[in-house]
Design a protein around this motif. Structure first.
Motif, PDB file in Angstrom:
ATOM      1  N   PHE A   1       0.860  -1.182   0.000  1.00 12.52           N
ATOM      2  CA  PHE A   1       0.000   0.000   0.000  1.00 12.52           C
ATOM      3  C   PHE A   1       0.895   1.231   0.000  1.00 12.52           C
ATOM      4  CE2 PHE A   1      -2.663   3.296   1.714  1.00 12.52           C
ATOM      5  CZ  PHE A   1      -3.978   2.952   1.420  1.00 12.52           C
ATOM      6  N   LEU A   2       0.914   1.959  -1.118  1.00 14.29           N
ATOM      7  CA  LEU A   2       1.834   3.083  -1.272  1.00 14.29           C
ATOM      8  C   LEU A   2       1.303   4.314  -0.543  1.00 14.29           C
ATOM      9  CD1 LEU A   2       2.605   2.723  -5.096  1.00 14.29           C
ATOM     10  CD2 LEU A   2       3.903   1.758  -3.171  1.00 14.29           C
ATOM     11  N   GLU A   3       2.030   4.703   0.498  1.00 13.87           N
ATOM     12  CA  GLU A   3       1.664   5.903   1.262  1.00 13.87           C
ATOM     13  C   GLU A   3       1.686   7.101   0.314  1.00 13.87           C
ATOM     14  OE1 GLU A   3       2.512   9.638   2.929  1.00 13.87           O
ATOM     15  OE2 GLU A   3       4.160   8.472   2.070  1.00 13.87           O
ATOM     16  N   GLY A   4       0.614   7.901   0.356  1.00  9.98           N
ATOM     17  CA  GLY A   4       0.538   9.081  -0.495  1.00  9.98           C
ATOM     18  C   GLY A   4      -0.030   8.802  -1.879  1.00  9.98           C
ATOM     19  N   HIS A   5      -0.263   7.538  -2.198  1.00  4.14           N
ATOM     20  CA  HIS A   5      -0.800   7.192  -3.522  1.00  4.14           C
ATOM     21  C   HIS A   5      -2.082   6.358  -3.395  1.00  4.14           C
ATOM     22  CE1 HIS A   5      -1.044   5.914  -7.693  1.00  4.14           C
ATOM     23  NE2 HIS A   5      -1.006   4.658  -7.314  1.00  4.14           N
ATOM     24  N   ASN A   6      -1.971   5.204  -2.754  1.00  7.19           N
ATOM     25  CA  ASN A   6      -3.164   4.361  -2.551  1.00  7.19           C
ATOM     26  C   ASN A   6      -4.075   4.985  -1.497  1.00  7.19           C
ATOM     27  OD1 ASN A   6      -1.012   1.619  -3.046  1.00  7.19           O
ATOM     28  ND2 ASN A   6      -2.703   2.121  -4.397  1.00  7.19           N
ATOM     29  N   LYS A   7      -5.359   4.727  -1.625  1.00  8.80           N
ATOM     30  CA  LYS A   7      -6.331   5.332  -0.712  1.00  8.80           C
ATOM     31  C   LYS A   7      -7.200   4.269  -0.044  1.00  8.80           C
ATOM     32  CE  LYS A   7      -5.130   9.526  -1.673  1.00  8.80           C
ATOM     33  NZ  LYS A   7      -4.061   9.969  -0.788  1.00  8.80           N
ATOM     34  N   VAL A   8      -7.518   4.522   1.235  1.00  6.31           N
ATOM     35  CA  VAL A   8      -8.486   3.688   1.955  1.00  6.31           C
ATOM     36  C   VAL A   8      -9.880   4.207   1.621  1.00  6.31           C
ATOM     37  CG1 VAL A   8      -9.335   3.004   4.232  1.00  6.31           C
ATOM     38  CG2 VAL A   8      -6.875   3.241   3.853  1.00  6.31           C
ATOM     39  N   VAL A   9     -10.755   3.291   1.219  1.00  4.14           N
ATOM     40  CA  VAL A   9     -12.152   3.666   0.955  1.00  4.14           C
ATOM     41  C   VAL A   9     -12.952   3.373   2.220  1.00  4.14           C
ATOM     42  CG1 VAL A   9     -14.209   3.201  -0.456  1.00  4.14           C
ATOM     43  CG2 VAL A   9     -11.923   3.148  -1.504  1.00  4.14           C
ATOM     44  N   GLU A  10     -13.646   4.383   2.703  1.00  2.57           N
ATOM     45  CA  GLU A  10     -14.403   4.235   3.956  1.00  2.57           C
ATOM     46  C   GLU A  10     -15.393   3.081   3.873  1.00  2.57           C
ATOM     47  OE1 GLU A  10     -16.661   7.203   7.116  1.00  2.57           O
ATOM     48  OE2 GLU A  10     -16.054   7.965   5.159  1.00  2.57           O
ATOM     49  N   ASN A  11     -15.422   2.280   4.930  1.00  2.47           N
ATOM     50  CA  ASN A  11     -16.324   1.119   5.036  1.00  2.47           C
ATOM     51  C   ASN A  11     -16.044   0.010   4.017  1.00  2.47           C
ATOM     52  OD1 ASN A  11     -17.751   2.365   7.156  1.00  2.47           O
ATOM     53  ND2 ASN A  11     -18.985   3.530   5.680  1.00  2.47           N
ATOM     54  N   ASP A  12     -14.877   0.060   3.369  1.00  2.00           N
ATOM     55  CA  ASP A  12     -14.497  -1.016   2.450  1.00  2.00           C
ATOM     56  C   ASP A  12     -13.209  -1.666   2.974  1.00  2.00           C
ATOM     57  OD1 ASP A  12     -13.779  -2.727   0.445  1.00  2.00           O
ATOM     58  OD2 ASP A  12     -13.745  -1.245  -1.161  1.00  2.00           O
ATOM     59  N   SER A  13     -13.387  -2.758   3.720  1.00  2.72           N
ATOM     60  CA  SER A  13     -12.235  -3.380   4.383  1.00  2.72           C
ATOM     61  C   SER A  13     -11.213  -3.933   3.390  1.00  2.72           C
ATOM     62  CB  SER A  13     -12.693  -4.493   5.325  1.00  2.72           C
ATOM     63  OG  SER A  13     -13.370  -5.494   4.595  1.00  2.72           O
ATOM     64  N   THR A  14     -11.627  -4.158   2.135  1.00  7.99           N
ATOM     65  CA  THR A  14     -10.672  -4.687   1.141  1.00  7.99           C
ATOM     66  C   THR A  14      -9.631  -3.637   0.747  1.00  7.99           C
ATOM     67  OG1 THR A  14     -12.003  -4.046  -0.779  1.00  7.99           O
ATOM     68  CG2 THR A  14     -12.420  -6.233   0.156  1.00  7.99           C
ATOM     69  N   THR A  15      -9.837  -2.378   1.164  1.00  3.87           N
ATOM     70  CA  THR A  15      -8.868  -1.319   0.837  1.00  3.87           C
ATOM     71  C   THR A  15      -7.977  -0.958   2.019  1.00  3.87           C
ATOM     72  OG1 THR A  15     -10.356   0.515   1.447  1.00  3.87           O
ATOM     73  CG2 THR A  15     -10.503  -0.318  -0.826  1.00  3.87           C
ATOM     74  N   PHE A  16      -8.198  -1.585   3.174  1.00  7.01           N
ATOM     75  CA  PHE A  16      -7.374  -1.281   4.357  1.00  7.01           C
ATOM     76  C   PHE A  16      -5.990  -1.901   4.183  1.00  7.01           C
ATOM     77  CE2 PHE A  16     -11.298  -1.072   7.411  1.00  7.01           C
ATOM     78  CZ  PHE A  16     -11.771   0.018   6.693  1.00  7.01           C
ATOM     79  N   PRO A  17      -4.930  -1.140   4.395  1.00  7.60           N
ATOM     80  CA  PRO A  17      -3.584  -1.680   4.160  1.00  7.60           C
ATOM     81  C   PRO A  17      -3.217  -2.839   5.080  1.00  7.60           C
ATOM     82  CG  PRO A  17      -3.470   0.494   5.203  1.00  7.60           C
ATOM     83  CD  PRO A  17      -4.899   0.259   4.853  1.00  7.60           C
ATOM     84  N   LYS A  18      -2.589  -3.848   4.500  1.00  6.88           N
ATOM     85  CA  LYS A  18      -2.009  -4.960   5.269  1.00  6.88           C
ATOM     86  C   LYS A  18      -0.500  -4.753   5.423  1.00  6.88           C
ATOM     87  CE  LYS A  18      -5.526  -8.363   3.904  1.00  6.88           C
ATOM     88  NZ  LYS A  18      -6.019  -8.834   5.209  1.00  6.88           N
ATOM     89  N   ALA A  19       0.066  -3.956   4.513  1.00  9.64           N
ATOM     90  CA  ALA A  19       1.481  -3.575   4.605  1.00  9.64           C
ATOM     91  C   ALA A  19       1.614  -2.188   3.984  1.00  9.64           C
ATOM     92  CB  ALA A  19       2.362  -4.580   3.876  1.00  9.64           C
ATOM     93  N   ILE A  20       2.048  -1.224   4.789  1.00  6.18           N
ATOM     94  CA  ILE A  20       2.210   0.147   4.292  1.00  6.18           C
ATOM     95  C   ILE A  20       3.636   0.319   3.782  1.00  6.18           C
ATOM     96  CG2 ILE A  20       2.214   2.595   4.912  1.00  6.18           C
ATOM     97  CD1 ILE A  20       0.209   1.814   7.169  1.00  6.18           C
ATOM     98  N   HIS A  21       3.754   0.877   2.574  1.00  2.00           N
ATOM     99  CA  HIS A  21       5.056   1.130   1.970  1.00  2.00           C
ATOM    100  C   HIS A  21       5.275   2.644   1.941  1.00  2.00           C
ATOM    101  CE1 HIS A  21       7.835   0.562  -1.788  1.00  2.00           C
ATOM    102  NE2 HIS A  21       8.479   1.030  -0.730  1.00  2.00           N
ATOM    103  N   TYR A  22       6.235   3.099   2.766  1.00  2.00           N
ATOM    104  CA  TYR A  22       6.540   4.533   2.833  1.00  2.00           C
ATOM    105  C   TYR A  22       7.529   4.870   1.715  1.00  2.00           C
ATOM    106  CZ  TYR A  22       4.402   4.091   7.469  1.00  2.00           C
ATOM    107  OH  TYR A  22       3.530   3.843   8.511  1.00  2.00           O
ATOM    108  N   THR A  23       7.040   4.756   0.495  1.00  2.00           N
ATOM    109  CA  THR A  23       7.951   4.822  -0.656  1.00  2.00           C
ATOM    110  C   THR A  23       8.540   6.213  -0.890  1.00  2.00           C
ATOM    111  OG1 THR A  23       8.152   4.337  -3.013  1.00  2.00           O
ATOM    112  CG2 THR A  23       6.029   5.170  -2.297  1.00  2.00           C
TER     113      THR A  23
END
Length: 256
Positions: A199-221
């Protein structure tokens, strides 16, 4: 640093050997020692399976005669190219993972290992990503190229015949395009992993109430909170909390 083990017959599950620790090679750079330690801590803390975490340290590889290429001006870390030694270091056996040190794991690595499919030579998150910034981390140049960030976390089918091309000779002499774009493989030999595992910090987004978008590994690229310039980046609090926990545990071990 060449891990040479005797062959052992054992049970596999989705291509992963369940009797041996899952090998995770982490890119190491002396400037990001703390990032490495926090990444390692975040994996070990949440893993329900045995894992072996092995830093890819360029100075060790040079001493062993496995790495000799000169550092290019676009290499932002010491493991820009040494990462591709992963199948060699795993003795071209089983599955192993490579990951940059600027990751924070929020989920059990077993979930990732269970995605393994033997029909692929490698598996990774297939980002469609063009960074907006011209620099990253501590002023390193931000380069743009096809398959950007695909090589930052890769599950390698180390026993796949195609990956035998990744010898020290090839890793030390081939171009960045050949290696980072996986040009030794056909497209259909590259499996896809859900983006939440890189999950690219600053690029990928969490969609509210959509658990499939919650990061499992954050990449501070772009750069993580271990650099002063990125102390306030997105998800900085999660990394800083993990760092504090790691520091407390490390202190406790010293005192014991």
């Amino acid at each position: 640093m060449s891990m040479r083990n005797g062959k052992v017959h054992s049970v596999t599950c989705n291509g992963a050997d369940v009797n041996k620790p899952f090998k995770i090679f982490v890119g190491y750079d002396p400037r990001e020692d703390l990032a490495f330690e926090v990444c390692r801590h975040s994996i070990l803390k949440r893993s329900s399976i045995p894992v072996e975490i092995i830093p890819i340290v360029q100075s060790d590889l040079r001493k062993s005669g496995l790495y000799w290429r000169e550092r290019g001006k676009f290499e932002s870390t010491e493991f820009s190219f040494s990462r591709f030694l992963t199948p060699y270091l795993a003795n071209y056996e089983g599955w192993a993972m490579f990951v940059d040190c600027d990751f924070l794991y929020l989920a059990d690595i077993k979930e990732l290992r269970d995605l393994i499919d033997d029909k692929y030579a490698i598996m990774c998150v297939q980002h469609d990503y063009a960074p907006k910034e011209t620099t990253k981390m501590d002023g390193a140049v931000q380069t743009v190229y096809p398959r950007k960030n695909w090589s930052s976390m890769v599950l390698y089918n180390c026993g796949h015949p195609k990956n035998r091309i990744l010898t020290p000779e090839v890793v030390n002499t081939q171009t960045g395009a050949f290696l980072h774009r996986f040009q030794w493989l056909e497209d259909e030999e590259i499996g896809s992993i859900p983006f939440v595992w890189n999950f690219l910090e600053g690029h990928n987004k969490v969609v509210e109430n959509d658990s499939t978008t919650f990061p499992k590994a954050i990449h501070y690229t772009r750069g993580g909170p271990w650099f002063d310039a990125w102390k306030n980046c997105e998800f900085a609090d999660l990394w800083l909390n993990e760092m504090e926990e790691y520091m407390k545990e490390a202190k406790k071990k010293i005192q014991e």
